[in-house]
Design a protein around this motif. Structure first.
Motif, PDB file in Angstrom:
ATOM      1  N   ARG A   1      -9.758  20.037 -12.781  1.00  0.00           N
ATOM      2  CA  ARG A   1      -9.096  20.920 -11.921  1.00  0.00           C
ATOM      3  C   ARG A   1      -8.667  20.456 -10.530  1.00  0.00           C
ATOM      4  O   ARG A   1      -7.831  20.667  -9.978  1.00  0.00           O
ATOM      5  CB  ARG A   1     -10.056  22.229 -11.940  1.00  0.00           C
ATOM      6  CG  ARG A   1     -10.204  23.125 -13.066  1.00  0.00           C
ATOM      7  CD  ARG A   1     -11.152  24.273 -13.149  1.00  0.00           C
ATOM      8  NE  ARG A   1     -11.285  24.755 -14.534  1.00  0.00           N
ATOM      9  CZ  ARG A   1     -12.192  25.813 -14.647  1.00  0.00           C
ATOM     10  NH1 ARG A   1     -12.641  26.368 -13.712  1.00  0.00           N
ATOM     11  NH2 ARG A   1     -12.336  26.489 -15.995  1.00  0.00           N
ATOM     12  N   GLN A   2      -9.926  19.613 -10.251  1.00  0.00           N
ATOM     13  CA  GLN A   2     -10.066  19.132  -8.673  1.00  0.00           C
ATOM     14  C   GLN A   2      -8.663  18.177  -8.793  1.00  0.00           C
ATOM     15  O   GLN A   2      -8.150  17.885  -7.900  1.00  0.00           O
ATOM     16  CB  GLN A   2     -11.011  18.374  -8.567  1.00  0.00           C
ATOM     17  CG  GLN A   2     -12.376  19.376  -8.171  1.00  0.00           C
ATOM     18  CD  GLN A   2     -12.926  20.025  -9.426  1.00  0.00           C
ATOM     19  OE1 GLN A   2     -13.411  19.103 -10.366  1.00  0.00           O
ATOM     20  NE2 GLN A   2     -12.895  21.319  -9.563  1.00  0.00           N
ATOM     21  N   LYS A   3      -8.685  17.323  -9.856  1.00  0.00           N
ATOM     22  CA  LYS A   3      -7.493  16.408 -10.048  1.00  0.00           C
ATOM     23  C   LYS A   3      -6.080  16.970  -9.804  1.00  0.00           C
ATOM     24  O   LYS A   3      -5.173  16.438  -9.292  1.00  0.00           O
ATOM     25  CB  LYS A   3      -7.787  15.343 -11.084  1.00  0.00           C
ATOM     26  CG  LYS A   3      -9.030  14.570 -11.094  1.00  0.00           C
ATOM     27  CD  LYS A   3      -9.529  13.771 -12.362  1.00  0.00           C
ATOM     28  CE  LYS A   3     -10.611  12.745 -12.097  1.00  0.00           C
ATOM     29  NZ  LYS A   3     -10.809  12.167 -13.035  1.00  0.00           N
ATOM     30  N   LEU A   4      -5.986  18.138 -10.537  1.00  0.00           N
ATOM     31  CA  LEU A   4      -4.580  18.841 -10.488  1.00  0.00           C
ATOM     32  C   LEU A   4      -4.411  19.243  -9.053  1.00  0.00           C
ATOM     33  O   LEU A   4      -3.233  19.027  -8.640  1.00  0.00           O
ATOM     34  CB  LEU A   4      -4.765  20.226 -11.416  1.00  0.00           C
ATOM     35  CG  LEU A   4      -4.763  19.837 -12.866  1.00  0.00           C
ATOM     36  CD1 LEU A   4      -4.984  21.223 -13.700  1.00  0.00           C
ATOM     37  CD2 LEU A   4      -3.749  19.431 -13.469  1.00  0.00           C
ATOM     38  N   ALA A   5      -5.394  19.699  -8.450  1.00  0.00           N
ATOM     39  CA  ALA A   5      -5.191  20.053  -6.894  1.00  0.00           C
ATOM     40  C   ALA A   5      -4.795  18.942  -6.160  1.00  0.00           C
ATOM     41  O   ALA A   5      -4.021  19.115  -4.935  1.00  0.00           O
ATOM     42  CB  ALA A   5      -6.411  20.823  -6.527  1.00  0.00           C
TER      43      ALA A   5
ATOM     44  N   VAL B   1     -21.088  19.443  -5.115  1.00  0.00           N
ATOM     45  CA  VAL B   1     -19.924  19.936  -4.792  1.00  0.00           C
ATOM     46  C   VAL B   1     -18.758  19.105  -5.139  1.00  0.00           C
ATOM     47  O   VAL B   1     -18.570  17.784  -4.364  1.00  0.00           O
ATOM     48  CB  VAL B   1     -20.051  20.514  -3.206  1.00  0.00           C
ATOM     49  CG1 VAL B   1     -18.369  21.259  -2.902  1.00  0.00           C
ATOM     50  CG2 VAL B   1     -21.221  21.334  -2.886  1.00  0.00           C
ATOM     51  N   ASN B   2     -17.754  19.235  -5.933  1.00  0.00           N
ATOM     52  CA  ASN B   2     -16.846  18.347  -6.315  1.00  0.00           C
ATOM     53  C   ASN B   2     -15.449  19.169  -5.786  1.00  0.00           C
ATOM     54  O   ASN B   2     -15.307  20.317  -6.172  1.00  0.00           O
ATOM     55  CB  ASN B   2     -16.883  17.924  -7.694  1.00  0.00           C
ATOM     56  CG  ASN B   2     -17.917  17.297  -8.073  1.00  0.00           C
ATOM     57  OD1 ASN B   2     -18.308  16.379  -7.444  1.00  0.00           O
ATOM     58  ND2 ASN B   2     -18.464  17.278  -9.367  1.00  0.00           N
ATOM     59  N   GLY B   3     -14.678  18.326  -5.049  1.00  0.00           N
ATOM     60  CA  GLY B   3     -13.353  18.903  -4.833  1.00  0.00           C
ATOM     61  C   GLY B   3     -12.300  17.646  -5.008  1.00  0.00           C
ATOM     62  O   GLY B   3     -12.655  16.701  -5.502  1.00  0.00           O
ATOM     63  N   PRO B   4     -11.052  17.859  -4.707  1.00  0.00           N
ATOM     64  CA  PRO B   4     -10.102  16.856  -4.889  1.00  0.00           C
ATOM     65  C   PRO B   4     -10.150  15.621  -4.131  1.00  0.00           C
ATOM     66  O   PRO B   4     -10.469  15.825  -2.904  1.00  0.00           O
ATOM     67  CB  PRO B   4      -8.543  17.769  -4.252  1.00  0.00           C
ATOM     68  CG  PRO B   4      -9.060  19.351  -4.651  1.00  0.00           C
ATOM     69  CD  PRO B   4     -10.541  19.314  -3.935  1.00  0.00           C
ATOM     70  N   GLY B   5     -10.139  14.625  -4.705  1.00  0.00           N
ATOM     71  CA  GLY B   5     -10.194  13.514  -4.027  1.00  0.00           C
ATOM     72  C   GLY B   5      -8.892  12.806  -3.699  1.00  0.00           C
ATOM     73  O   GLY B   5      -7.889  13.411  -3.946  1.00  0.00           O
TER      74      GLY B   5
END
Length: 387
Positions: free
Chosen positions: A323-327, A69-73
């Motif tokens: 996409r996670q980095k944009l968020a 699971v990858n999300g915004p860091g």
């Protein structure tokens, strides 16, 4: 303080006999002498069912799931400080303050070796539009340990910092001499068996190669299939080696060797950051160094985020988790995002509200974008488009 235990207290309170009784209270006092009704079979089944469901959820919540699971860091301003120290420090050259922010972006992930994902992680990932859930084997090598992955990522980070420094200094017009050491040859090329590990490239077709950029520029003038003469230093002797060039993936000629350059930096650059691995911060490191070493306030109060690998020639490469980095960028206040051109297919249709994406393929383009944004002229900069 000594607190008496309840067993030591008197069981009868004498004041009870002095308090007036409430008839309504007396009426609702339970009759301890009456038998309690037995639960019905249906109630028993429901109770056991609820208990079993609770136990199942509890077990699943602590059992590793076969997903990553990858999300915004977190994002970090490369022009700022870490623990009271500048993130980028330069010795041997003047640096200048900036009123803007250049934020490198990261992803936060679970599911790799040593960091298992659990059911709750997976459920949250499925419910979050900013997260991605994928089979773990699609994300992490299954034969690598947590320590091996962390060591690899740390090595990539160190390499990206050196590449960023070389690219930034070259962008600013400084010479960065390099010793071009052969680390190996590409199997199946004409260089195999002709060049040896440890050879030092000094010239091509009689033209000196004082730095890595000279080698790249010289190869750009060669057609695949042409023969070039490489001059190398081997065991303190000068040797001329004719090599038939091959075709590089993406076009252009290659000589079929792996080069491990050793750079003679004109200034000392150190980057103080921990807990982040991989090469994707290279472009923002380089851009931050350009901003620091120039008297102009290029970012000029703007919050600009971005990502991308970088090589010593200043070429910006694609990364994962765009996409996670944009968020993460828009969450942390960025209004602009510099994205590698090769990531544009993943960007289109996934740009959060309030964020403007600028497409870049080189450090020079990223620098021009930073200047335009700081000057309030960023609306005409190229952005990612479909197809």
């Amino acid at each position: 303080m000594i607190v008496p235990v309840l067993d030591d207290l008197p069981t009868d309170d004498p004041a009870d006999d002095l308090r007036p009784r409430d008839a309504a209270q007396d009426a609702v006092e339970p009759d301890h002498g009456s038998p309690q009704p037995r639960p019905t079979p249906r109630a028993v089944v429901q109770s056991f069912g609820m208990l079993a469901a609770a136990v199942l959820v509890g077990v699943l919540a602590v059992m590793p799931a076969p997903y990553a699971v990858n999300g915004p860091g977190p994002t970090t301003d490369v022009l700022g400080e870490v623990d009271g120290e500048p993130l980028i420090e330069v010795e041997g050259a003047s640096t200048y303050p900036s009123t803007g922010e250049l934020r490198l972006t990261t992803i936060s992930g679970v599911g790799g070796p040593g960091y298992p994902a659990y059911l709750l992680n997976v459920l949250r990932g499925w419910l979050s539009p900013a997260s991605v859930v994928r089979p773990v084997e699609d994300v992490y090598p299954q034969d690598a340990s947590r320590e091996e992955i962390e060591e690899s990522n740390a090595g990539l980070m160190v390499s990206s910092q050196e590449n960023a420094a070389v690219a930034a200094l070259t962008e600013l017009g400084l010479e960065v001499p390099a010793t071009l050491v052969v680390a190996g040859t590409v199997e199946g090329t004409d260089a195999e068996g002709k060049l040896e590990e440890g050879d030092v490239l000094t010239a091509m077709d009689g033209e000196a190669l004082p730095d890595y950029q000279s080698l790249v520029a010289r190869l750009a003038e060669v057609e695949p299939g042409d023969t070039v003469t490489l001059t190398v230093t081997r065991h303190s002797r000068t040797v001329d080696v004719p090599v038939v060039t091959g075709e590089r993936e993406g076009g252009g000629a290659q000589i079929g060797v792996f080069i491990d350059p050793s750079f003679d930096m004109p200034v000392d650059v150190s980057i103080n950051i921990e807990g982040i691995g991989g090469p994707s911060a290279g472009t923002m490191f380089a851009l931050g160094l350009v901003d620091l070493l120039t008297p102009e306030d290029e970012a000029n109060g703007q919050v600009i985020a971005g990502t991308g690998t970088i090589d010593v020639t200043g070429a910006v490469g694609p990364i994962g988790g765009i996409r996670q980095k944009l968020a993460g960028a828009v969450r942390d206040g960025a209004e602009w995002f510099l994205a590698p051109s090769d990531n544009c297919d993943e960007v289109v249709g996934h740009v959060p509200d309030g964020l403007r994406v600028v497409e870049v393929s080189t450090l020079h383009e990223a620098r021009e974008a930073m200047v335009a944004i700081g000057a309030g002229e960023g609306e005409d900069l190229p952005t990612c488009t479909a197809g």
